[in-house]
Design a protein around this motif. Sequence first.
Motif, PDB file in Angstrom:
ATOM      1  N   MET A 193     -18.275 -19.404  79.922  1.00  0.00           N
ATOM      2  CA  MET A 193     -17.471 -18.951  78.805  1.00  0.00           C
ATOM      3  C   MET A 193     -18.190 -17.801  78.113  1.00  0.00           C
ATOM      4  O   MET A 193     -19.374 -17.857  77.901  1.00  0.00           O
ATOM      5  CB  MET A 193     -17.269 -20.122  77.840  1.00  0.00           C
ATOM      6  CG  MET A 193     -16.112 -20.019  76.911  1.00  0.00           C
ATOM      7  SD  MET A 193     -16.351 -19.247  75.304  1.00  0.00           S
ATOM      8  CE  MET A 193     -17.838 -19.943  74.726  1.00  0.00           C
ATOM      9  N   ASN A 194     -17.449 -16.803  77.798  1.00  0.00           N
ATOM     10  CA  ASN A 194     -18.019 -15.615  77.191  1.00  0.00           C
ATOM     11  C   ASN A 194     -17.897 -15.696  75.666  1.00  0.00           C
ATOM     12  O   ASN A 194     -16.793 -15.685  75.128  1.00  0.00           O
ATOM     13  CB  ASN A 194     -17.281 -14.392  77.747  1.00  0.00           C
ATOM     14  CG  ASN A 194     -17.901 -13.095  77.332  1.00  0.00           C
ATOM     15  OD1 ASN A 194     -18.498 -12.986  76.269  1.00  0.00           O
ATOM     16  ND2 ASN A 194     -17.750 -12.102  78.173  1.00  0.00           N
ATOM     17  N   SER A 195     -19.047 -15.744  74.994  1.00  0.00           N
ATOM     18  CA  SER A 195     -19.022 -15.856  73.527  1.00  0.00           C
ATOM     19  C   SER A 195     -18.404 -14.613  72.889  1.00  0.00           C
ATOM     20  O   SER A 195     -17.839 -14.697  71.792  1.00  0.00           O
ATOM     21  CB  SER A 195     -20.420 -16.121  72.982  1.00  0.00           C
ATOM     22  OG  SER A 195     -21.290 -15.063  73.313  1.00  0.00           O
ATOM     23  N   ALA A 196     -18.486 -13.473  73.550  1.00  0.00           N
ATOM     24  CA  ALA A 196     -17.875 -12.253  73.009  1.00  0.00           C
ATOM     25  C   ALA A 196     -16.349 -12.386  72.970  1.00  0.00           C
ATOM     26  O   ALA A 196     -15.703 -11.934  72.015  1.00  0.00           O
ATOM     27  CB  ALA A 196     -18.288 -11.044  73.838  1.00  0.00           C
ATOM     28  N   ILE A 197     -15.770 -13.016  73.983  1.00  0.00           N
ATOM     29  CA  ILE A 197     -14.318 -13.233  74.009  1.00  0.00           C
ATOM     30  C   ILE A 197     -13.916 -14.173  72.873  1.00  0.00           C
ATOM     31  O   ILE A 197     -12.933 -13.932  72.169  1.00  0.00           O
ATOM     32  CB  ILE A 197     -13.860 -13.786  75.372  1.00  0.00           C
ATOM     33  CG1 ILE A 197     -14.088 -12.755  76.467  1.00  0.00           C
ATOM     34  CG2 ILE A 197     -12.394 -14.219  75.324  1.00  0.00           C
ATOM     35  CD1 ILE A 197     -13.890 -13.291  77.875  1.00  0.00           C
ATOM     36  N   ARG A 198     -14.691 -15.228  72.693  1.00  0.00           N
ATOM     37  CA  ARG A 198     -14.413 -16.178  71.601  1.00  0.00           C
ATOM     38  C   ARG A 198     -14.481 -15.454  70.257  1.00  0.00           C
ATOM     39  O   ARG A 198     -13.583 -15.596  69.420  1.00  0.00           O
ATOM     40  CB  ARG A 198     -15.405 -17.337  71.641  1.00  0.00           C
ATOM     41  CG  ARG A 198     -15.187 -18.364  70.536  1.00  0.00           C
ATOM     42  CD  ARG A 198     -16.250 -19.449  70.519  1.00  0.00           C
ATOM     43  NE  ARG A 198     -17.554 -18.849  70.370  1.00  0.00           N
ATOM     44  CZ  ARG A 198     -18.625 -19.161  71.109  1.00  0.00           C
ATOM     45  NH1 ARG A 198     -18.548 -20.086  72.046  1.00  0.00           N
ATOM     46  NH2 ARG A 198     -19.770 -18.560  70.914  1.00  0.00           N
ATOM     47  N   GLN A 199     -15.522 -14.638  70.057  1.00  0.00           N
ATOM     48  CA  GLN A 199     -15.674 -13.932  68.791  1.00  0.00           C
ATOM     49  C   GLN A 199     -14.547 -12.923  68.572  1.00  0.00           C
ATOM     50  O   GLN A 199     -14.042 -12.785  67.458  1.00  0.00           O
ATOM     51  CB  GLN A 199     -17.036 -13.228  68.709  1.00  0.00           C
ATOM     52  CG  GLN A 199     -17.322 -12.658  67.338  1.00  0.00           C
ATOM     53  CD  GLN A 199     -17.279 -13.716  66.234  1.00  0.00           C
ATOM     54  OE1 GLN A 199     -17.935 -14.755  66.329  1.00  0.00           O
ATOM     55  NE2 GLN A 199     -16.494 -13.474  65.189  1.00  0.00           N
ATOM     56  N   LYS A 200     -14.130 -12.234  69.626  1.00  0.00           N
ATOM     57  CA  LYS A 200     -12.993 -11.299  69.504  1.00  0.00           C
ATOM     58  C   LYS A 200     -11.736 -12.047  69.070  1.00  0.00           C
ATOM     59  O   LYS A 200     -10.954 -11.548  68.255  1.00  0.00           O
ATOM     60  CB  LYS A 200     -12.723 -10.589  70.835  1.00  0.00           C
ATOM     61  CG  LYS A 200     -13.661  -9.462  71.144  1.00  0.00           C
ATOM     62  CD  LYS A 200     -13.223  -8.816  72.464  1.00  0.00           C
ATOM     63  CE  LYS A 200     -14.193  -7.763  72.912  1.00  0.00           C
ATOM     64  NZ  LYS A 200     -13.785  -7.161  74.190  1.00  0.00           N
ATOM     65  N   THR A 201     -11.550 -13.236  69.613  1.00  0.00           N
ATOM     66  CA  THR A 201     -10.387 -14.058  69.233  1.00  0.00           C
ATOM     67  C   THR A 201     -10.493 -14.464  67.774  1.00  0.00           C
ATOM     68  O   THR A 201      -9.511 -14.371  67.028  1.00  0.00           O
ATOM     69  CB  THR A 201     -10.272 -15.290  70.147  1.00  0.00           C
ATOM     70  OG1 THR A 201     -10.193 -14.850  71.507  1.00  0.00           O
ATOM     71  CG2 THR A 201      -9.046 -16.123  69.806  1.00  0.00           C
ATOM     72  N   PHE A 202     -11.677 -14.907  67.339  1.00  0.00           N
ATOM     73  CA  PHE A 202     -11.879 -15.262  65.935  1.00  0.00           C
ATOM     74  C   PHE A 202     -11.598 -14.059  65.037  1.00  0.00           C
ATOM     75  O   PHE A 202     -10.938 -14.188  63.998  1.00  0.00           O
ATOM     76  CB  PHE A 202     -13.304 -15.759  65.692  1.00  0.00           C
ATOM     77  CG  PHE A 202     -13.629 -17.111  66.272  1.00  0.00           C
ATOM     78  CD1 PHE A 202     -12.641 -17.987  66.702  1.00  0.00           C
ATOM     79  CD2 PHE A 202     -14.945 -17.525  66.376  1.00  0.00           C
ATOM     80  CE1 PHE A 202     -12.956 -19.234  67.225  1.00  0.00           C
ATOM     81  CE2 PHE A 202     -15.268 -18.769  66.887  1.00  0.00           C
ATOM     82  CZ  PHE A 202     -14.279 -19.621  67.307  1.00  0.00           C
ATOM     83  N   ASP A 203     -12.107 -12.897  65.420  1.00  0.00           N
ATOM     84  CA  ASP A 203     -11.899 -11.683  64.619  1.00  0.00           C
ATOM     85  C   ASP A 203     -10.415 -11.354  64.520  1.00  0.00           C
ATOM     86  O   ASP A 203      -9.912 -10.999  63.448  1.00  0.00           O
ATOM     87  CB  ASP A 203     -12.665 -10.502  65.215  1.00  0.00           C
ATOM     88  CG  ASP A 203     -14.184 -10.668  65.127  1.00  0.00           C
ATOM     89  OD1 ASP A 203     -14.668 -11.534  64.364  1.00  0.00           O
ATOM     90  OD2 ASP A 203     -14.880  -9.930  65.858  1.00  0.00           O
ATOM     91  N   TRP A 204      -9.703 -11.484  65.639  1.00  0.00           N
ATOM     92  CA  TRP A 204      -8.272 -11.190  65.640  1.00  0.00           C
ATOM     93  C   TRP A 204      -7.528 -12.178  64.736  1.00  0.00           C
ATOM     94  O   TRP A 204      -6.692 -11.767  63.932  1.00  0.00           O
ATOM     95  CB  TRP A 204      -7.708 -11.244  67.064  1.00  0.00           C
ATOM     96  CG  TRP A 204      -6.251 -10.927  67.097  1.00  0.00           C
ATOM     97  CD1 TRP A 204      -5.669  -9.693  67.097  1.00  0.00           C
ATOM     98  CD2 TRP A 204      -5.171 -11.878  67.098  1.00  0.00           C
ATOM     99  NE1 TRP A 204      -4.295  -9.815  67.107  1.00  0.00           N
ATOM    100  CE2 TRP A 204      -3.969 -11.144  67.106  1.00  0.00           C
ATOM    101  CE3 TRP A 204      -5.106 -13.259  67.106  1.00  0.00           C
ATOM    102  CZ2 TRP A 204      -2.712 -11.756  67.116  1.00  0.00           C
ATOM    103  CZ3 TRP A 204      -3.862 -13.871  67.108  1.00  0.00           C
ATOM    104  CH2 TRP A 204      -2.684 -13.121  67.117  1.00  0.00           C
TER     105      TRP A 204
END
Length: 113
Positions: free
Chosen positions: A1-12
């Motif tokens: 799992m990519n933490s950057a993808i998770r963070q981008k989702t949180f930011d969105w």
Amino acid sequence: MNSAIRQKTFDWLASQGYAYVPSESNCFMLDTRRPAKEVIDALAARNVYIGRPWPVWPTHVRITVGTQPEMEAFQAAFQAVMKNSTTTGYDPSPLLRKRRSYSDGQAWASISS
């Protein structure tokens, strides 16, 4: 799992005004401000499948973080589902209002009318 993808989702989600329970894992809880079942069904109609409803969090859904294309599909579908929706002011059923505690000792919050 990519933490950057998770963070981008949180930011969105934050930029869209949605509350969520952040996590370090591959899933998180999202407050849809509507009955969870409605959102789950509406997303499924758009071929985006998310977790089940949670009785203690009736407006929250469980989101599993996927690949970047999967999360982009989630965002597009979620935005379409939530467009023009209004907060329901969710009111638990009378049965839930009377429930005071669970076998593990947790208590349902008191609800005043």
